[in-house]
Write an enzyme that holds these catalytic residues in place. Structure first.
Site, PDB file in Angstrom:
ATOM      1  N   LYS A 151      -8.882   5.324 -20.897  1.00 44.42           N
ATOM      2  CA  LYS A 151     -10.177   5.739 -20.344  1.00 44.42           C
ATOM      3  C   LYS A 151     -11.208   5.166 -21.116  1.00 44.42           C
ATOM      4  O   LYS A 151     -11.351   5.162 -22.475  1.00 44.42           O
ATOM      5  CB  LYS A 151     -10.084   7.285 -20.410  1.00 44.42           C
ATOM      6  CG  LYS A 151     -11.195   7.989 -19.765  1.00 44.42           C
ATOM      7  CD  LYS A 151     -10.895   9.699 -19.977  1.00 44.42           C
ATOM      8  CE  LYS A 151     -12.009  10.292 -19.530  1.00 44.42           C
ATOM      9  NZ  LYS A 151     -12.122  11.825 -19.484  1.00 44.42           N
TER      10      LYS A 151
ATOM     11  N   SER B 107     -13.227  13.592 -15.377  1.00 45.08           N
ATOM     12  CA  SER B 107     -13.928  12.433 -15.865  1.00 45.08           C
ATOM     13  C   SER B 107     -12.824  10.994 -16.069  1.00 45.08           C
ATOM     14  O   SER B 107     -13.238   9.956 -15.983  1.00 45.08           O
ATOM     15  CB  SER B 107     -14.512  12.616 -16.975  1.00 45.08           C
ATOM     16  OG  SER B 107     -13.894  12.910 -18.208  1.00 45.08           O
TER      17      SER B 107
ATOM     18  N   SER C  21     -10.488  17.404 -16.944  1.00 41.61           N
ATOM     19  CA  SER C  21     -10.713  16.004 -16.526  1.00 41.61           C
ATOM     20  C   SER C  21      -9.425  15.372 -16.555  1.00 41.61           C
ATOM     21  O   SER C  21      -9.418  14.133 -16.118  1.00 41.61           O
ATOM     22  CB  SER C  21     -11.577  15.176 -17.483  1.00 41.61           C
ATOM     23  OG  SER C  21     -13.068  15.988 -17.087  1.00 41.61           O
TER      24      SER C  21
END
Length: 468
Positions: free
Chosen positions: A81, A156, A180
């Site tokens: 990520k 996210s 997230s």
């Protein structure tokens, strides 16, 4: 063969690599070819790194050929990520204002995945500074849900969720400060685990009162366990990391969880839930009853206190970004700007008073869990909705409050309890729904076992979005 590799599990690929049935280069080439076809429409990658992936794959292939010692993920592709560092690559954090240049070292989780032999395909998209649960940012635009173009895939860890669902490799690193990992897993029809706080180290330790967890996103429970085995355990530079861990998170996943006491809460005593989501999770819970668990509907008395506490800290912890507003306001996510401004003006007295309430709230969660082995809830209150919106059209609008449809997630960030989103159904409109399984502190293995039991009863990994 390309599609078979794209949707193969990490455990399958690891076995095929050990036996010589597949090579690391063959796997990487197949995935990069698939990504080249579908990525422009999905937009899961903030940065695809084909040269790095092929270099790592060739090195893994050489290790195998020369019978050097290998790790549990040797040659298995992963993504990172874009809130986390990969040495030699930029970390942009989904923001035009957040670029820090090229990372000089791997983050802790990246280093552990690399040490386990994983091959890095690239960095996946995130909402701006990871602030929201909607899959768009000023830097990368919309990350589209593979099940429906233009719809939210969750954030996210947006690209991680979309990439897992789209067949862009088996393992994806996510992080979870208010849902997230679990939100993208719910919206994308994959499995995601927010581990117990501190189980996977997170450096530098975040100044957000210990809510941001690092964990796996994958298409199977066993793959998530494989990721956890490679990344869990104490780190000398993370004073919050746990000093002990269970030995093998993949062990005994085939054993049913009969006899467990499971609390089922459809709303935590306060949360609004769309009818099709509520019905799907209510039906899914019956699987545990059929497996010999004692399931009882419960309403935690601490539940209704969550919204005020959660919103206070979510906005206050964005205030450190206020220094960007003079230069970048017009190029930042408007919702993030509104959230920052909502947190400004709070005093130290306000913060400490609310933190006292939070600590009491957290203790009551742990006391509640002492009476149950697991807690089951919806993962998220809504199915996927258009990604340009912060809230679904039929929900109240607010300049920054997306937490209203994620009331089931953030409580367990505050308490640090392990929590997973398990694909359990589709809405009548064909969108995925996730069921959340929460365990006691440190009981990550029990959460994985329960999820694996459900997976055997109602498999999901064979279901693929309509992208080809």
């Amino acid at each position: 063969m390309s599609d078979e590799i794209a949707y193969a599990s990490a455990t399958t690929l690891a076995h095929a690599l050990r036996t010589g049935e597949l090579s690391p280069v063959e796997i990487v080439d197949a995935l990069l070819a698939r990504i080249e076809v579908h990525e422009p429409r999905i937009n899961a990658f903030a940065m695809l790194t084909p040269d790095l992936a092929r270099d790592m794959a060739r090195a893994a292939e050489d290790d195998l050929a020369k019978r050097r010692p290998t790790g549990p993920l040797h040659g298995v592709p992963v993504t990172i990520k874009d809130l986390f560092d990969v040495e030699g690559l930029p970390t942009d954090r989904g923001s035009l204002a957040g670029r820090d240049g090229v990372a000089i070292a791997d983050s802790a989780v990246t280093a552990r995945l690399r040490a386990a032999g994983a091959v890095i395909l690239g960095k996946t998209t995130t909402s701006e500074f990871g602030w929201t649960g909607v899959s768009r940012s000023p830097l990368t635009g919309i990350t589209h849900n593979p099940w429906r173009h233009g719809y939210n895939t969750g954030a996210s860890s947006a690209g991680a969720g979309a990439g897992a669902a789209a067949g862009f490799g088996p393992l994806h690193q996510g992080s979870d400060g208010a849902g997230s990992i679990r939100m993208p897993s719910h919206f994308s029809g994959i499995f995601g685990l927010k581990p117990t706080w501190g189980l996977v180290p997170h450096l530098p330790v975040r100044n957000s009162d210990q809510v941001s967890h690092v964990g796996p996103m994958a298409r199977t429970v066993a793959d998530a366990a494989l990721f956890l085995n490679a990344t869990a355990g104490a780190h000398p530079f993370d004073h919050t990391s746990l000093t002990s861990r269970e030995v093998d998170y993949g062990a005994d996943l085939e054993r049913d969880v009969d006899g467990l006491r499971i609390a089922y809460s459809p709303d935590l005593g306060h949360a609004r839930v769309d009818p099709e989501v509520r019905a799907a999770v209510q039906d899914a819970v019956t699987v545990f009853e059929s497996c010999g668990c004692h399931v009882e509907e419960a309403t935690p008395d601490w539940g209704p206190e969550g919204p005020e506490i959660g919103r206070f800290f979510w906005s206050v912890h964005e205030v450190p970004l206020a220094g960007l507003l003079d230069e970048w306001r017009d190029r930042m996510d408007p919702g993030l700007v509104a959230c920052i401004e909502a947190g400004q003006g709070k005093t130290a007295d306000d913060y400490l008073a609310m933190r006292a309430r939070k600590l009491n709230y957290v203790e009551r969660q742990h006391r509640f869990m002492a009476d149950w082995d697991l807690l089951v809830t919806p993962a998220v209150s809504v199915a996927a909705f258009p990604a340009e919106r912060l809230q679904p059209e039929h929900w109240p609008e607010h300049p920054w409050d997306w937490l209203q449809w994620s009331e089931f997630c953030y409580p367990f960030n505050m308490s640090g309890l392990p929590a997973a989103s398990v694909p359990c159904a589709f809405t009548p409109d064909g969108l995925p729904v996730g069921m959340q399984i929460v365990g006691r502190r440190g009981a990550d293995h029990a959460v994985l076992q329960a999820a694996a039991t459900f997976e055997r009863a109602r498999p999901w990994a064979h279901k693929r979005p309509p992208i080809g």
